[in-house]
Design an enzyme around this catalytic site. Sequence first.
Site, PDB file in Angstrom:
ATOM      1  N   HIS A 120       0.837  -1.217   0.000  1.00 21.20           N
ATOM      2  CA  HIS A 120       0.000   0.000   0.000  1.00 21.20           C
ATOM      3  C   HIS A 120       0.860   1.250   0.000  1.00 21.20           C
ATOM      4  O   HIS A 120       0.448   2.303   0.468  1.00 21.20           O
ATOM      5  CB  HIS A 120      -0.943   0.004   1.216  1.00 21.20           C
ATOM      6  CG  HIS A 120      -2.021  -1.033   1.114  1.00 21.20           C
ATOM      7  ND1 HIS A 120      -2.683  -1.521   2.216  1.00 21.20           N
ATOM      8  CD2 HIS A 120      -2.520  -1.700   0.049  1.00 21.20           C
ATOM      9  CE1 HIS A 120      -3.566  -2.439   1.820  1.00 21.20           C
ATOM     10  NE2 HIS A 120      -3.490  -2.558   0.511  1.00 21.20           N
ATOM     11  N   GLU A 216      -7.181 -12.375  17.181  1.00 18.72           N
ATOM     12  CA  GLU A 216      -8.573 -12.795  16.883  1.00 18.72           C
ATOM     13  C   GLU A 216      -8.590 -13.678  15.632  1.00 18.72           C
ATOM     14  O   GLU A 216      -7.678 -13.579  14.807  1.00 18.72           O
ATOM     15  CB  GLU A 216      -9.437 -11.548  16.556  1.00 18.72           C
ATOM     16  CG  GLU A 216      -9.408 -10.441  17.573  1.00 18.72           C
ATOM     17  CD  GLU A 216     -10.119 -10.843  18.856  1.00 18.72           C
ATOM     18  OE1 GLU A 216      -9.709 -10.382  19.928  1.00 18.72           O
ATOM     19  OE2 GLU A 216     -11.044 -11.683  18.771  1.00 18.72           O
ATOM     20  N   ALA A 233       1.404 -10.360  18.200  1.00 19.28           N
ATOM     21  CA  ALA A 233       2.446 -10.689  17.214  1.00 19.28           C
ATOM     22  C   ALA A 233       3.835 -10.748  17.838  1.00 19.28           C
ATOM     23  O   ALA A 233       4.606 -11.696  17.581  1.00 19.28           O
ATOM     24  CB  ALA A 233       2.413  -9.641  16.098  1.00 19.28           C
TER      25      ALA A 233
HETATM   26  N1  APR Z   1      -0.933  -8.870  17.454  1.00 18.20           N
HETATM   27  C1  APR Z   1      -1.461  -9.565  16.417  1.00 18.20           C
HETATM   28  N2  APR Z   1      -2.616  -9.199  15.792  1.00 18.20           N
HETATM   29  C2  APR Z   1      -3.221  -8.077  16.246  1.00 18.20           C
HETATM   30  C3  APR Z   1      -2.728  -7.313  17.328  1.00 18.20           C
HETATM   31  C4  APR Z   1      -1.526  -7.753  17.943  1.00 18.20           C
HETATM   32  N3  APR Z   1      -0.970  -7.088  18.964  1.00 18.20           N
HETATM   33  N4  APR Z   1      -3.569  -6.255  17.525  1.00 18.20           N
HETATM   34  C5  APR Z   1      -4.546  -6.354  16.598  1.00 18.20           C
HETATM   35  N5  APR Z   1      -4.350  -7.462  15.837  1.00 18.20           N
HETATM   36  C6  APR Z   1      -5.118  -7.911  14.677  1.00 18.20           C
HETATM   37  C7  APR Z   1      -6.604  -7.661  14.738  1.00 18.20           C
HETATM   38  O1  APR Z   1      -7.264  -8.789  15.329  1.00 18.20           O
HETATM   39  C8  APR Z   1      -6.957  -7.558  13.237  1.00 18.20           C
HETATM   40  O2  APR Z   1      -7.231  -8.835  12.687  1.00 18.20           O
HETATM   41  O3  APR Z   1      -4.648  -7.161  13.573  1.00 18.20           O
HETATM   42  C9  APR Z   1      -5.686  -7.009  12.608  1.00 18.20           C
HETATM   43  C10 APR Z   1      -5.778  -5.543  12.233  1.00 18.20           C
HETATM   44  O4  APR Z   1      -6.742  -5.449  11.201  1.00 18.20           O
HETATM   45  P1  APR Z   1      -6.940  -4.061  10.443  1.00 18.20           P
HETATM   46  O5  APR Z   1      -6.974  -2.953  11.424  1.00 18.20           O
HETATM   47  O6  APR Z   1      -8.085  -4.253   9.501  1.00 18.20           O
HETATM   48  O7  APR Z   1      -5.591  -3.867   9.617  1.00 18.20           O
HETATM   49  P2  APR Z   1      -5.207  -4.471   8.206  1.00 18.20           P
HETATM   50  O8  APR Z   1      -5.690  -5.863   8.068  1.00 18.20           O
HETATM   51  O9  APR Z   1      -3.762  -4.209   8.016  1.00 18.20           O
HETATM   52  O10 APR Z   1      -6.030  -3.520   7.197  1.00 18.20           O
HETATM   53  C11 APR Z   1      -5.801  -3.708   5.824  1.00 18.20           C
HETATM   54  O11 APR Z   1      -7.136  -1.760   5.334  1.00 18.20           O
HETATM   55  O12 APR Z   1      -7.754   0.410   5.780  1.00 18.20           O
HETATM   56  C12 APR Z   1      -6.977  -0.376   4.979  1.00 18.20           C
HETATM   57  O13 APR Z   1      -5.028   0.334   3.901  1.00 18.20           O
HETATM   58  C13 APR Z   1      -5.513  -0.044   5.151  1.00 18.20           C
HETATM   59  O14 APR Z   1      -3.616  -1.530   4.987  1.00 18.20           O
HETATM   60  C14 APR Z   1      -4.885  -1.350   5.605  1.00 18.20           C
HETATM   61  C15 APR Z   1      -5.887  -2.393   5.120  1.00 18.20           C
END
Ligand code: APR
Length: 244
Positions: A120, A216, A233
Site C-alpha cells: 500500500h 482474533e 504478534a
Molecule cells: N498482534 C497480532 N494481531 C493483532 C494485534 C496484535 N498485537 N492487535 C490487533 N491485531 C489484529 C486484529 O485482530 C486484526 O485482525 O490485527 C488485525 C488488524 O486489522 P486491520 O486494522 O483491519 O488492519 P489491516 O488488516 O492491516 O487492514 C488492511 O485496510 O484500511 C486499509 O489500507 C488499510 O492496509 C490497511 C488495510
Amino acid sequence: MREDILQASRLIREAHLVVALTGAGVSVESGIPPFRGKGGLWERLDPMEFAHIDAFLRNPARVWDILVREMKDIVDRALPNSAHLALARLEKMGDLAAVITQNIDGLHQAAGNRDVIEFHGSFARQRCMKCGKIVPTHLVSLKSLPPRCECGGILRPDCVFFGEAIPLEALTRSQELSSNCDVMLVIGTSAEVQPAASMPRIAKYAGARIIEINTEPTPLTASYSDLWLKGRAGEVLESLLSSL
Ligand code: APR
C-alpha cells in the site's frame, strides 16, 4: 513451549521459501492504532470520507487536517517493536525471504528487513502531485494545509488510497511470491481488504501452508489457515524464533 508454535517452527524449518504478509496488528505494539476492531481508526473516521482518493482530490486540506496530520504525528514517533525485530531476525537467519506489508509506517525496514514489498505504498514519503518530487514525511511542515512542494504542487502521502490501484511491481511480485512459497506467515491482518487478502488464498491454492498470527480469528482462520497462533504478534514471533 506451545505445541502449535512447535508445529509452526517445524513447517518453517522444512520450507524452502517462507513469505510473510503483515497488517496493522504488527504495528499496534509500536503505538500505531489498527484500522478495524477495538480502537481502530475506522471506528472514528469514515475511510470513504477521508482515505478515498476522490475525497483527497475534492478537499486535500481537509484530509490532511483530519487524517494525515494524525497519521504523521503517530508515524513520525513510532519505533519498531518486538514483532518487527523478530521478522528481521528471521530474514537474517535465512528463514524468511520477504515481507509483503499492507502497513505504510516503514517499520519493517527500520527493524532491518531488506526485502519488504510496500503493498500500500509508504506514508514515510510524500509525493508532489505536480512534479512528482518525493519528500520525507518528517520534513513536511503542517503550517499551512495542504502542504506544498517548492514547485507549488500539493503534497500527498505516497501510499495507496482507497479507489487507487496497487503499484504494479508490488502486486506482481507479491502474487509471484505467494504462488511459490511453501509457508506464508499471515500476521496481524483482518484479511478483509483486497487484493492483499487474496495473497494467502493464492498461496494456499498453490500448496503452501498458512500460519496465521493474530489475537482474533479472521475470514482466513477456519478455511485457509493450517495453524492459528493466537496471541500478540511480538510474543508469538519471539516464541517462534526461540523454537527455531
Ligand atoms: N498482534 C497480532 N494481531 C493483532 C494485534 C496484535 N498485537 N492487535 C490487533 N491485531 C489484529 C486484529 O485482530 C486484526 O485482525 O490485527 C488485525 C488488524 O486489522 P486491520 O486494522 O483491519 O488492519 P489491516 O488488516 O492491516 O487492514 C488492511 O485496510 O484500511 C486499509 O489500507 C488499510 O492496509 C490497511 C488495510
